[in-house]
Each structure stands twice: as structure tokens, then as C-alpha cells.
Motif scaffolding. Structure first.
Motif, PDB file in Angstrom:
ATOM      1  N   MET A  81       0.842  -1.194   0.000  1.00 23.73           N
ATOM      2  CA  MET A  81       0.000   0.000   0.000  1.00 23.73           C
ATOM      3  C   MET A  81       0.879   1.246   0.000  1.00 23.73           C
ATOM      4  SD  MET A  81      -2.846   1.242   2.781  1.00 23.73           S
ATOM      5  CE  MET A  81      -3.877  -0.206   2.507  1.00 23.73           C
ATOM      6  N   TRP A  82       0.469   2.253  -0.788  1.00 20.16           N
ATOM      7  CA  TRP A  82       1.194   3.519  -0.870  1.00 20.16           C
ATOM      8  C   TRP A  82       0.367   4.618  -0.207  1.00 20.16           C
ATOM      9  CZ3 TRP A  82       2.204  -0.426  -3.919  1.00 20.16           C
ATOM     10  CH2 TRP A  82       3.498  -0.609  -4.412  1.00 20.16           C
ATOM     11  N   GLU A  83       0.981   5.370   0.673  1.00 13.18           N
ATOM     12  CA  GLU A  83       0.338   6.525   1.290  1.00 13.18           C
ATOM     13  C   GLU A  83       0.687   7.754   0.458  1.00 13.18           C
ATOM     14  OE1 GLU A  83      -1.664   6.750   3.881  1.00 13.18           O
ATOM     15  OE2 GLU A  83      -1.589   4.672   4.600  1.00 13.18           O
ATOM     16  N   LEU A 136      -9.108   1.045 -12.380  1.00 10.70           N
ATOM     17  CA  LEU A 136      -9.029   2.072 -11.347  1.00 10.70           C
ATOM     18  C   LEU A 136     -10.340   2.082 -10.575  1.00 10.70           C
ATOM     19  CD1 LEU A 136      -7.498   4.962 -13.503  1.00 10.70           C
ATOM     20  CD2 LEU A 136      -6.290   3.200 -12.205  1.00 10.70           C
ATOM     21  N   ALA A 137     -10.284   1.699  -9.316  1.00  7.40           N
ATOM     22  CA  ALA A 137     -11.477   1.635  -8.476  1.00  7.40           C
ATOM     23  C   ALA A 137     -11.361   2.620  -7.330  1.00  7.40           C
ATOM     24  CB  ALA A 137     -11.665   0.213  -7.947  1.00  7.40           C
ATOM     25  N   GLY A 138     -12.491   3.174  -6.912  1.00  4.82           N
ATOM     26  CA  GLY A 138     -12.531   4.132  -5.809  1.00  4.82           C
ATOM     27  C   GLY A 138     -13.799   4.942  -5.883  1.00  4.82           C
ATOM     28  N   ASP A 139     -14.131   5.625  -4.794  1.00  3.20           N
ATOM     29  CA  ASP A 139     -15.339   6.441  -4.761  1.00  3.20           C
ATOM     30  C   ASP A 139     -15.203   7.663  -5.666  1.00  3.20           C
ATOM     31  OD1 ASP A 139     -16.416   4.691  -2.923  1.00  3.20           O
ATOM     32  OD2 ASP A 139     -15.729   5.868  -1.184  1.00  3.20           O
ATOM     33  N   LEU A 140     -16.321   8.333  -5.886  1.00 11.39           N
ATOM     34  CA  LEU A 140     -16.278   9.609  -6.610  1.00 11.39           C
ATOM     35  C   LEU A 140     -15.315  10.565  -5.913  1.00 11.39           C
ATOM     36  CD1 LEU A 140     -20.066  10.153  -7.419  1.00 11.39           C
ATOM     37  CD2 LEU A 140     -18.218   9.895  -9.092  1.00 11.39           C
ATOM     38  N   GLY A 141     -14.418  11.174  -6.706  1.00  8.80           N
ATOM     39  CA  GLY A 141     -13.462  12.119  -6.145  1.00  8.80           C
ATOM     40  C   GLY A 141     -12.251  11.487  -5.498  1.00  8.80           C
ATOM     41  N   ALA A 142     -12.109  10.164  -5.602  1.00  3.16           N
ATOM     42  CA  ALA A 142     -10.971   9.502  -4.957  1.00  3.16           C
ATOM     43  C   ALA A 142      -9.651   9.827  -5.647  1.00  3.16           C
ATOM     44  CB  ALA A 142     -11.191   7.992  -4.942  1.00  3.16           C
ATOM     45  N   GLY A 143      -9.693  10.098  -6.947  1.00  4.50           N
ATOM     46  CA  GLY A 143      -8.459  10.405  -7.674  1.00  4.50           C
ATOM     47  C   GLY A 143      -8.191   9.477  -8.839  1.00  4.50           C
ATOM     48  N   LYS A 144      -9.226   8.782  -9.296  1.00  7.69           N
ATOM     49  CA  LYS A 144      -9.023   7.823 -10.394  1.00  7.69           C
ATOM     50  C   LYS A 144      -8.564   8.534 -11.669  1.00  7.69           C
ATOM     51  CE  LYS A 144     -13.245   6.256 -10.127  1.00  7.69           C
ATOM     52  NZ  LYS A 144     -13.655   7.090  -8.965  1.00  7.69           N
ATOM     53  N   THR A 145      -9.223   9.627 -12.004  1.00  5.88           N
ATOM     54  CA  THR A 145      -8.837  10.355 -13.211  1.00  5.88           C
ATOM     55  C   THR A 145      -7.464  11.000 -13.044  1.00  5.88           C
ATOM     56  OG1 THR A 145     -11.150  10.759 -13.798  1.00  5.88           O
ATOM     57  CG2 THR A 145      -9.498  12.192 -14.798  1.00  5.88           C
ATOM     58  N   THR A 146      -7.179  11.475 -11.849  1.00  9.85           N
ATOM     59  CA  THR A 146      -5.848  12.035 -11.587  1.00  9.85           C
ATOM     60  C   THR A 146      -4.773  10.982 -11.810  1.00  9.85           C
ATOM     61  OG1 THR A 146      -6.745  13.583  -9.975  1.00  9.85           O
ATOM     62  CG2 THR A 146      -4.383  13.101  -9.828  1.00  9.85           C
ATOM     63  N   ASP A 177      -4.949  -4.108 -10.951  1.00  6.93           N
ATOM     64  CA  ASP A 177      -6.060  -3.445 -10.283  1.00  6.93           C
ATOM     65  C   ASP A 177      -5.508  -2.398  -9.319  1.00  6.93           C
ATOM     66  OD1 ASP A 177      -7.770  -5.086 -11.627  1.00  6.93           O
ATOM     67  OD2 ASP A 177      -8.471  -6.215  -9.880  1.00  6.93           O
ATOM     68  N   VAL A 178      -6.003  -1.176  -9.445  1.00  6.04           N
ATOM     69  CA  VAL A 178      -5.588  -0.058  -8.597  1.00  6.04           C
ATOM     70  C   VAL A 178      -6.809   0.390  -7.795  1.00  6.04           C
ATOM     71  CG1 VAL A 178      -4.617   2.260  -8.529  1.00  6.04           C
ATOM     72  CG2 VAL A 178      -3.903   0.662 -10.339  1.00  6.04           C
ATOM     73  N   ARG A 179      -6.714   0.370  -6.486  1.00  7.65           N
ATOM     74  CA  ARG A 179      -7.803   0.860  -5.631  1.00  7.65           C
ATOM     75  C   ARG A 179      -7.287   2.071  -4.862  1.00  7.65           C
ATOM     76  NH1 ARG A 179     -12.654  -0.027  -3.854  1.00  7.65           N
ATOM     77  NH2 ARG A 179     -12.855  -1.853  -5.210  1.00  7.65           N
ATOM     78  N   ILE A 180      -8.070   3.189  -4.949  1.00 11.29           N
ATOM     79  CA  ILE A 180      -7.698   4.444  -4.308  1.00 11.29           C
ATOM     80  C   ILE A 180      -8.753   4.769  -3.259  1.00 11.29           C
ATOM     81  CG2 ILE A 180      -7.108   6.870  -4.681  1.00 11.29           C
ATOM     82  CD1 ILE A 180      -6.644   6.179  -7.642  1.00 11.29           C
ATOM     83  N   GLU A 181      -8.299   4.970  -2.027  1.00 15.25           N
ATOM     84  CA  GLU A 181      -9.210   5.242  -0.917  1.00 15.25           C
ATOM     85  C   GLU A 181      -8.675   6.415  -0.110  1.00 15.25           C
ATOM     86  OE1 GLU A 181     -10.771   0.909   0.452  1.00 15.25           O
ATOM     87  OE2 GLU A 181      -8.572   1.180   0.497  1.00 15.25           O
ATOM     88  N   GLY A 182      -9.575   7.024   0.679  1.00  9.53           N
ATOM     89  CA  GLY A 182      -9.149   8.101   1.566  1.00  9.53           C
ATOM     90  C   GLY A 182      -9.961   9.362   1.387  1.00  9.53           C
ATOM     91  N   GLU A 183      -9.757  10.295   2.301  1.00 11.15           N
ATOM     92  CA  GLU A 183     -10.472  11.569   2.278  1.00 11.15           C
ATOM     93  C   GLU A 183      -9.483  12.704   2.478  1.00 11.15           C
ATOM     94  OE1 GLU A 183     -13.357  11.360   5.351  1.00 11.15           O
ATOM     95  OE2 GLU A 183     -14.617   9.877   4.322  1.00 11.15           O
ATOM     96  N   GLY A 199      -6.709  15.314   1.916  1.00 12.20           N
ATOM     97  CA  GLY A 199      -5.516  15.330   1.066  1.00 12.20           C
ATOM     98  C   GLY A 199      -4.734  14.048   1.063  1.00 12.20           C
ATOM     99  N   THR A 200      -5.187  13.028   1.795  1.00 14.11           N
ATOM    100  CA  THR A 200      -4.427  11.779   1.896  1.00 14.11           C
ATOM    101  C   THR A 200      -5.157  10.658   1.165  1.00 14.11           C
ATOM    102  OG1 THR A 200      -3.532  12.435   4.046  1.00 14.11           O
ATOM    103  CG2 THR A 200      -3.409  10.098   3.480  1.00 14.11           C
ATOM    104  N   ARG A 201      -4.384   9.859   0.442  1.00 18.90           N
ATOM    105  CA  ARG A 201      -4.946   8.718  -0.270  1.00 18.90           C
ATOM    106  C   ARG A 201      -4.113   7.473   0.038  1.00 18.90           C
ATOM    107  NH1 ARG A 201      -8.301  11.898  -0.644  1.00 18.90           N
ATOM    108  NH2 ARG A 201      -9.499  12.618  -2.479  1.00 18.90           N
ATOM    109  N   ARG A 202      -4.811   6.344   0.081  1.00 25.44           N
ATOM    110  CA  ARG A 202      -4.159   5.041   0.205  1.00 25.44           C
ATOM    111  C   ARG A 202      -4.367   4.303  -1.113  1.00 25.44           C
ATOM    112  NH1 ARG A 202      -7.155   5.779   4.551  1.00 25.44           N
ATOM    113  NH2 ARG A 202      -8.743   4.284   3.818  1.00 25.44           N
ATOM    114  N   VAL A 203      -3.277   3.901  -1.719  1.00 25.16           N
ATOM    115  CA  VAL A 203      -3.343   3.230  -3.021  1.00 25.16           C
ATOM    116  C   VAL A 203      -2.900   1.784  -2.846  1.00 25.16           C
ATOM    117  CG1 VAL A 203      -2.541   3.218  -5.414  1.00 25.16           C
ATOM    118  CG2 VAL A 203      -2.852   5.391  -4.203  1.00 25.16           C
ATOM    119  N   THR A 204      -3.759   0.866  -3.249  1.00 28.37           N
ATOM    120  CA  THR A 204      -3.460  -0.564  -3.186  1.00 28.37           C
ATOM    121  C   THR A 204      -3.353  -1.107  -4.600  1.00 28.37           C
ATOM    122  OG1 THR A 204      -4.705  -0.749  -1.126  1.00 28.37           O
ATOM    123  CG2 THR A 204      -4.210  -2.796  -2.294  1.00 28.37           C
ATOM    124  N   LEU A 205      -2.257  -1.791  -4.891  1.00 29.14           N
ATOM    125  CA  LEU A 205      -2.019  -2.374  -6.209  1.00 29.14           C
ATOM    126  C   LEU A 205      -2.100  -3.887  -6.108  1.00 29.14           C
ATOM    127  CD1 LEU A 205       1.108  -0.239  -7.247  1.00 29.14           C
ATOM    128  CD2 LEU A 205      -1.305   0.261  -7.684  1.00 29.14           C
TER     129      LEU A 205
END
Length: 494
Positions: free
Chosen positions: A1-3, A29-39, A117-123, A125-131
Motif C-alpha cells: 500500500m502507498w500513502e 481504477l477503483a474508488g469512490d467519486l473524487g478519490a483520484g481515479k482520473t488524476t 487493479d488499482v484501488r484508491i481510498e481516503g479523504e 488530502g491523503t490517499r491510500r493506493v493498493t495495487l
């Protein structure tokens, strides 16, 4: 996991993963709206060579981008329902390009087995990325983690990848940017030596092809510190992992400069002067190596030349068959070459960088004198006659060198050699130049045929007419009459 603590860091992580994206691949790329998938997608697409600003295809569903190496599809499936993927040709995209998919759950049942598979989570300014890697991506992801650990040890953690460059070997180069500074990551993983072809030994061992970075480090040091050229300094290395952080000499590659309209002759004159400097540096057979040891430059011996010449018989004549008995053709081929290789073995020797031509030479405009000449891809250097690198340059396999320019720059080199060494034998040098030119171009005919037939790299076939022209130039030397007769009997001149 990447912080991850910023959008820039998220894009940088994506850019570093780009090194592992194949021509046909899938990244979800999986994650909620605004998680950073497009980024994340923007960072990945930019590193893959997409030059236009990438936006989320929320309403278009798919954006397709053509890059020099692949087609890239960016999909946003938020508005689709299961089964709708047939309407957008999702399966065809996965078969023809690299697919980056936001909201992949819609197509979960038809995703390729080989994927990341990339999962982006968090709220905030911080995100947790799981590959998570599946299929081929399991191995890719393991290598990526090795690289991440290496970069962290070198102080380059979080760097952005600006682009990728590979060559005909297993190596790959990643240009990294950190705080306004650039460096190249040389990724040189351990490879299989290939099948044994002679006396239980593989081709790479017989032809003296480097398998790790020690020769690169040793030769680079000599070129910089003693010959006065620019060669990439190695600032950090992990030999066991096959990872090296090296100096970035820029993008002004001779071949690209000439294709863009710069005159060939001044650039090649600089390269000829570089060879004169290498010769004048008195390079020893045993070079100072990493850790205070010595690296012995391998001899370009008879066995190495034999196995290179054999590529013509093994591959080129499969591409351009001739009506001859294979056993007799091979016997007469060896017989025709033997006296020339015997003669060459008795001549003076020095280091040859081996692939000294336009793809591996750079113009470092901001530097002075011979430091303006940047040299790369010399890890396969061998100990042989000094004419080898000169003919590699003046009979460049990748672009046409006019015969008049070849003659003028050949004379430039010989004048410098004679001025530095009163014992310089011009006639013997000319004979060695012709023999080594014929040997090298014979090898290249076989290699380019192999790259096409075995590896599917058919672009190399476009170079074959040039290589044949160079070969006939060499065979015109008066000392090569019987060898020329063999080629006239077996090789088409066209």
C-alpha cells in the motif's frame, strides 16, 4: 500500500508504473467519486506518451489516444450497465491496445486475466493506493516493488517518470524527475542465458554480451575520466537486483538530430574525434571497476566472430533462401573467412565499444570540447582492432552515410592516428576496416532477419538494403577477393 499526500504524488506513482504497461494491457481504477481515479489516469497516460490533456470520458465513455508505442484507451464506465460493454467494443480494445478503466465493476466478468487493479481510498488530502496484480502483472508488480525500494534507498522516492526508452536488449531506461533534477533508472533484470548452441554454451557467453552492470560502470568511468567524453556516471547501483541510477545525458540522439535536419557530417566528425581520443587515452585491457576491483575487457576472439558470422547462415538465408546445399555452403563460408580472421588476430588491439553509431551517440550542447559527445550502450565492449568502432560509425546500420562522407571521415581518423603514432600502418588499418566491416554487416544481416522472424520486429527489414550496400563496399577491398566470390555466389546484390 502507498500513502499519497497530494495529486502530484498520485500522478508520479502512476507514471512510475508506466514502465510495466505492455502494448496490450489492462489497468483498472477503483474508488469512490473524487478519490483520484482520473488524476491517476492522467499521470499514467502522460508517461505512456499521451501528449494531449487527458480528461475523464464521463460522457464519451472512451477516449482513444495514439502514441508511438501503442494505442491507449481511457474508459469511464460509470454510466454503463453490465452487458453494455459490447456496444463500445471493450473486448476489441483489450486485444488491440492498453486499456485504462475507471469503474471496472461494470465489466468485471470480461476483464483480461493479465491486469493491474488499482484501488484508491481516503479523504481530504491523503490517499491510500493498493495495487494488485493478476497473471503477468504479479511478476511485474514484484519488480515494481523492487524498484520502489531501490529508489527510496537512493533518495529518489516519489520521483516522476517522464518517459521510457528501451533498446534491443532486456534493459529499459526510465527518466526520472525530482525537485528539478533528472536521472535515468537503468532496469537490467537477470535474464535466461538462452539455449546452448556450441559446446554447451549460449550465444551471449560466446559473443561476450554483458549480463550485468560491471562492464558498463568500468567502461563509462574510463570514457569520462581518461578519454574526456561524456558517458553516464553511475550514482547508485544494486547489481544483484539489476538496478542502476545513472546520469541523464539528454535526448539529443544523433539519429534524431539528423532526422530533424541537422547535417550528418559535423556530428560524425565529433564522433570520429571521440574515437581518436579513446585511442590516445591508452586504455588498458584491465579497467578499474566498481569497488576497487578490475574488469577485464573480453577478447573479440575467433569463437565470438564465428558465432556472429553464423547468424547469416542460420537466419538471413531463411529469409532469403538460396539454391545451395546447406552443409557445403557452411563449409565454404568458414573456409572463405578463415584466412582473414587469422590475419586479424595478429593485428594491434584496443577497446571497441561495439555499438558506436547514431542510436547510441548524443550531442551534449551545453558542454565543451569532446565533452559535447555523449556515448551510451557500451556494456558489450570487447578487445579487438581499433577499426571496429570506426566502421560501426561510418557504416551506420540505422541510417545512410554517403560514401564520400565515409571516405572523408575515415581520412580524418587516420590522419589523427598517424600524427599520434608514427608506426601507424595505414594499409593494414584499411584491410582491418574492410574485414571488420564485412564481419559486422554480415552479422547485422543475420540479426535483423532474426529480429523479424523470431521476435516479430519487422521494422528492421527496412535496413537490409543499406546493410548489403555497406557489405559490398567492404568486399571491394583487394585483399578480400576470395571472400567476395563466396558472397557473389550466395547473396543477392539487390
Amino acid at each position: 500500500m502507498w500513502e499519497i499526500d497530494s495529486a502530484e504524488a498520485l500522478q508520479a506513482l502512476a507514471s512510475r508504473l508506466s514502465a510495466f504497461v505492455s502494448e496490450r494491457d489492462a489497468i483498472t481504477l477503483a474508488g469512490d467519486l473524487g478519490a483520484g481515479k482520473t488524476t491517476f489516469a492522467q499521470g499514467l497516460l502522460s508517461a505512456l506518451g499521451v501528449t494531449e490533456a487527458a480528461t475523464s470520458p464521463t460522457y464519451q465513455i472512451v477516449h482513444a489516444y495514439e502514441t508511438p508505442r501503442r494505442t491507449v484507451y481511457h474508459c469511464d464506465l460509470y454510466r454503463l450497465h453490465p452487458g453494455d460493454e459490447e456496444e463500445i467494443g471493450f473486448a476489441e480494445m483489450c486485444q488491440t491496445g492498453a486499456v485504462v478503466v475507471e469503474w471496472p465493476d461494470i465489466v468485471a466478468d470480461v476483464l483480461p486475466h493479465d491486469r493491474l487493479d488499482v484501488r484508491i481510498e481516503g479523504e481530504g488530502g491523503t490517499r491510500r493506493v493498493t495495487l494488485t496484480g493478476f497473471g503477468a502483472w504479479e511478476k511485474k508488480l514484484a519488480r515494481f516493488r523492487q524498484i520502489e525500494a531501490f529508489l527510496a534507498r537512493c533518495g529518489w522516492e516519489g520521483a516522476r517518470c517522464l518517459g521510457l526508452r528501451g533498446d534491443a536488449s532486456a534493459r529499459q531506461f526510465m527518466r526520472l524527475l525530482r525537485a528539478g533534477e533528472t536521472a535515468m533508472l537503468m532496469d537490467w533484470p537477470t535474464q535466461s542465458d538462452g539455449p546452448p548452441i556450441r559446446d554447451g554454451r549460449p550465444y551471449c557467453a560466446i559473443a561476450h554480451l554483458a549480463r550485468e552492470g560491471t562492464p558498463f560502470i568500468a567502461v563509462s568511468h574510463w570514457l569520462r575520466e581518461h578519454a574526456g567524453l561524456s558517458a553516464p556516471a553511475v550514482t547508485a547501483s544494486d547489481k544483484d537486483a539489476g538496478l542502476y541510477l545513472v546520469e541523464d545525458l539528454g535526448d539529443a540522439v544523433f539519429g534524431d538530430l539528423i532526422a530533424g535536419g541537422e547535417p550528418l557530417e559535423p556530428l560524425y566528425a565529433l564522433a570520429v574525434d571521440g574515437l581518436s581520443a579513446v585511442r590516445a587515452s591508452g586504455v588498458p585491457r584491465s579497467l578499474p571497476g566498481p569497488g576497487g576491483g578490475l574488469y577485464d575487457v573480453p577478447a573479440f576472439d575467433r569463437e565470438a566472430m564465428d558465432v556472429e558470422l553464423d547468424l547469416l547462415l542460420q537466419w538471413y538465408f531463411r529469409l532469403e533462401p538460396v539454391a545451395a546445399d546447406p552443409a557445403e555452403m557452411a563449409r565454404s563460408f568458414v573456409e572463405a573467412w578463415s584466412p582473414h580472421l587469422d590475419w586479424l588476430d595478429k593485428q594491434p588491439k584496443t577497446i571497441a565499444l561495439r555499438d558506436y553509431h547514431s542510436p547510441n551517440l548524443l550531442l551534449c550542447r551545453e558542454r565543451d570540447g569532446l565533452k559535447r559527445l555523449g556515448v551510451i550502450d557500451f556494456q558489450d565492449a570487447v578487445w579487438t582492432h581499433p577499426a571496429y568502432d570506426l566502421v560501426s560509425l561510418l557504416q551506420d546500420a540505422r541510417l545512410d552515410v554517403p560514401e564520400a562522407v565515409e571516405h572523408a571521415l575515415y581520412a580524418r581518423y587516420c590522419e589523427a592516428a598517424a600524427a599520434a603514432d608514427p608506426a601507424f600502418n595505414a594499409a593494414a588499418f584499411a584491410r582491418a576496416y574492410a574485414i571488420l566491416g564485412a564481419e559486422r554487416n554480415t552479422k547485422i544481416l543475420g540479426i535483423f532477419a532474426r529480429l523479424s522472424m523470431r521476435d516479430g520486429k519487422h521494422v528492421y527489414l527496412a535496413h537490409l538494403p543499406r546493410i548489403r550496400r555497406y557489405l559490398w563496399r567492404n568486399l571491394a577491398h583487394p585483399a578480400l577477393g576470395e571472400l567476395k566470390a563466396w558472397y557473389e555466389a550466395h547473396l543477392h546484390k539487390a
